[in-house]
Design an enzyme around this catalytic site. Structure first.
Site, PDB file in Angstrom:
ATOM      1  CG  ASP A 211      88.732   1.582   6.365  1.00 20.16           C
ATOM      2  OD1 ASP A 211      89.912   1.709   5.609  1.00 20.16           O
ATOM      3  OD2 ASP A 211      88.735   1.115   7.596  1.00 20.16           O
TER       4      ASP A 211
ATOM      5  CG  ASP B  63      95.012  -2.002  13.288  1.00 22.54           C
ATOM      6  OD1 ASP B  63      96.057  -2.237  13.671  1.00 22.54           O
ATOM      7  OD2 ASP B  63      94.373  -2.034  12.343  1.00 22.54           O
TER       8      ASP B  63
ATOM      9  CG  ASN C  15      84.747 -14.331  -0.836  1.00 25.08           C
ATOM     10  OD1 ASN C  15      85.323 -15.019   0.334  1.00 25.08           O
ATOM     11  ND2 ASN C  15      84.326 -15.100  -1.519  1.00 25.08           N
TER      12      ASN C  15
END
Length: 302
Positions: A31, A257, A144
């Site tokens: 990530d 998760d 966002n």
């Protein structure tokens, strides 16, 4: 017999005690999170708040976003997130969780190995040269987050060259809990198309053929903000999730998760199903208050 597992939160449960007792296998992603501007989104045709798979036009984006200031890296991918959170909830001993997946022989792969080590997960990656390490870019603009995932090497796992190796298979046999989260269409694959009732699907999953007759199967399905469904034997039980002010929710992407990770962590103490689910709800409640699948240094779970 080779272990298998299903998701989102449907798995076989035994007892978790020591190093390498939890085994996870899935698609590892690095990530990469950074603040970008509207021009960056426009350049790659991205929406401010979206979640997509990378196309060819996005390939250069991952190196570009990595050059932004204040870039954050985390070991990601659904299964890896879950075992990482389980290890966080457990704290010690380290390396209770083992993770298998495929990465590339590149810079991002080295960062991913480092981040998995920092999370105290025993990540045993299969490395190959055909595809680069899988990545997920989190392009942040204000409140966002536009997520773009490039599976790349994650799709290149080779069972014969990795899972079947004696040293790796020993880790599989050493484990007591197996979790694999890549079978989202479980009900369809099992021929349950005629019903969309979660409790009924859980009941049917619980009654599927089972090799080990000594342990009763437990089936758990999460439903976001709706009740969690669990079955043991013929009994189906609904568990309410924790209340949270909608204004406190930052990012729900890692909630499923996190639930799995919290649930698995309670098996260390061989707690009953109710406590495992309570831990799952706690972990999910922590993660949705933060950007990405991240967590504080230590859990505050009694």
């Amino acid at each position: 017999m080779r272990p298998t597992g299903v998701s989102e939160s449907c798995f076989s449960l035994f007892s978790l005690h020591s190093e390498n007792a939890l085994f996870g296998m899935g698609n590892p992603l690095l990530d990469i999170s950074a603040v970008v501007d509207k021009d960056f989104l426009d350049k790659y045709g991205l929406k401010p708040n979206d979640q997509i798979l990378a196309e060819d036009k996005h390939k250069a984006m991952f190196d570009e976003i990595a050059k932004k200031s204040k870039v954050e890296y985390h070991a990601g991918g659904s299964t890896q997130n879950s075992v990482k959170i389980a290890q966080w909830m457990i704290q010690t001993p380290h390396k209770v969780a083992t993770f298998f997946g495929c990465i590339g022989t590149d810079h991002f792969g080295e960062i991913l190995k480092q981040k998995a080590e920092e999370a105290h997960v025993d990540a045993r990656y299969y490395q190959q040269t055909q595809e680069p390490t899988g990545t997920c870019a989190a392009c942040i603009t204000g409140d966002n987050r536009s997520l773009v995932a490039n599976l790349a090497a994650a799709n290149c796992y080779n069972k014969e060259k990795h899972l079947d190796l004696d040293g790796n298979w020993e880790l599989v046999e050493k484990a007591k809990v197996y979790y694999i989260a890549e079978a989202a269409t479980f009900a369809k694959e099992q021929g349950f198309e005629e019903t969309d009732d979660i409790a009924e699907i859980a009941r049917r999953a619980q009654s599927l053929p089972k090799v080990n007759k000594k342990r009763q199967r437990v089936v758990v399905f999460t439903q976001g903000k709706d009740d969690t469904v669990a079955t043991i034997g013929e009994k189906v039980t609904m568990f309410s999730v924790l209340d949270i002010d909608q204004n406190d929710i930052v990012d729900t992407n890692g909630a499923g998760d996190a639930f799995v990770g919290g649930f698995l962590s309670e098996l260390v103490q061989e707690r009953p199903l109710e406590e495992c689910i309570r831990a799952g709800h706690y972990a999910a409640n922590v993660i949705i208050r933060r950007a990405g699948c991240t967590f504080p240094e230590k859990p505050d779970f009694p």
